[in-house]
Design an enzyme around this catalytic site. Structure first.
Site: not given
Lengths: 226, 132
Positions: A123, A126-128
């Site tokens: 991601c 934002c690190s989904c």
């Protein structure tokens, strides 16, 4: 909760420093810890959050939701052709059918590794991450170096993780969003004919479902158990 | 991405150093991370914001931190998360930044007045607790 940030390192180096001399100067909270407590106490008092619900959420993520959920999904897909097809067609529904349900309304997509193609998930924003099946992301997944490098140099990322793919194999990188989360369906290792779903699930590592690793071989599993 | 990377083999980037790359790391590294995490999920669950709004706010918090020089190696993730949470709380006017500041000070005073090992409770220092 008193937290893990209490600081009293200026005392002695004795093992028992927790129990001496502390009563005369109270406890210490880090600024960050105090900030979070400020938010939580305000939101509770105003009725925006329920403290019991917070505890349940934390407990769930700490103990119940984790890569073992995803491993079960993968093992079932390896064993059950009908489930496999359902997963590839509508991963959200297939995964829900096993009881793994996201709270963020995310749409799940399964991407399948084959002889010709390897998939990797990132991601960039934002690190989904597919929480319901993998739990919360590892530190490296949330790091800028991974997020940047996975897109530009996926083969290099795999090398960093100790994985070398055959020359001709294509690597596809999937960028998650708030709406779509990807789960990699790794290749089923050789020598696992006749294995039960429970046995197969033990071969499925977290990294193999992100695509920064492969499923364990029976020999590797044996080594790990030793 | 440089155009040359599109044509030929990509220039290898440096190895992902100092990143723990193994299974089994703790989900949360400090209690506050867990609380901050749960607060955002609970507010979302109650419909205070959508998840897209959240992802956007969190992305912005991460970009801001990077532009201030945060190497952003994953270990500061929940700090960004906390910034996003606060942004969301004030944007939705659930409370104000001033009130959060005052409440934070109250927690720090309460901690200082609490003998080590006892649970820290707001107001322990004897001063009135500032409003939510």
């Amino acid at each position: 909760m008193t937290g893990g940030n209490d600081h009293h390192g200026h005392h002695h180096h004795h093992d028992d420093h927790d129990h001496h001399h502390d009563n005369d100067h109270g406890s210490h909270l880090s600024q960050t810890d105090a900030r979070v407590r400020a938010l939580e106490s305000i939101l509770i008092e105003k009725g925006y959050v329920d403290p019991a619900a917070l505890d349940v959420l934390i407990e769930t993520y700490e103990t119940q939701v984790g890569p073992h959920n995803g491993a079960r999904v993968v093992a079932k897909a390896w064993s059950d052709p009908q489930f496999h097809d359902w997963l590839m067609r509508d991963a959200t529904a297939a995964i829900h059918s096993l009881g793994y349900i996201g709270r963020q309304g995310e749409h799940m997509v399964a991407v399948k590794n084959t002889e010709r193609e390897h998939n990797m998930v990132v991601c960039t924003l934002c690190s989904c991450y597919p929480w319901p099946v993998l739990g919360l992301p590892p530190v490296w997944y949330k790091s800028a170096p991974y997020r940047a490098k996975a897109v530009r140099d996926p083969r290099g990322v795999l090398a960093d993780f100790g994985v070398t793919l055959p020359e001709g194999k294509e690597i596809r990188v999937w960028d998650s969003t708030a709406e779509i989360r990807y789960l990699v369906l790794p290749e089923r290792p050789e020598g696992t004919d006749g294995w039960s779903e429970e046995e197969l699930a033990r071969l499925v590592t977290r990294d193999s479902m992100i695509g920064t690793g492969l499923a364990l071989t029976p020999a590797e599993l044996k080594e790990q158990g030793a | 991405m440089k155009p040359s990377n599109l044509a030929g083999a990509p220039t290898p980037l440096p190895p992902l150093e100092n990143l723990p790359q193994h299974d089994g790391e703790p989900v949360f590294r400090a209690p506050w991370e867990a609380r901050a995490f749960a607060l955002a999920l609970e507010l979302h669950g109650r419909g205070v914001f959508t998840w897209s709004e959240w992802a956007e706010t969190l992305s912005q918090a991460i970009r801001d931190a990077q532009s201030r020089g945060d190497p952003d190696c994953g270990d500061s993730y929940y700090e960004h998360w906390l910034v996003a949470l606060e942004t969301m709380i004030t944007r939705k006017a659930l409370t104000s930044a001033d009130r959060i500041d005052a409440r934070q000070d109250a927690w720090l005073r309460a901690a200082a007045a609490t003998p080590h090992g006892e649970p820290i409770e707001l107001g322990r220092d004897g001063a009135p607790v500032p409003p939510a």
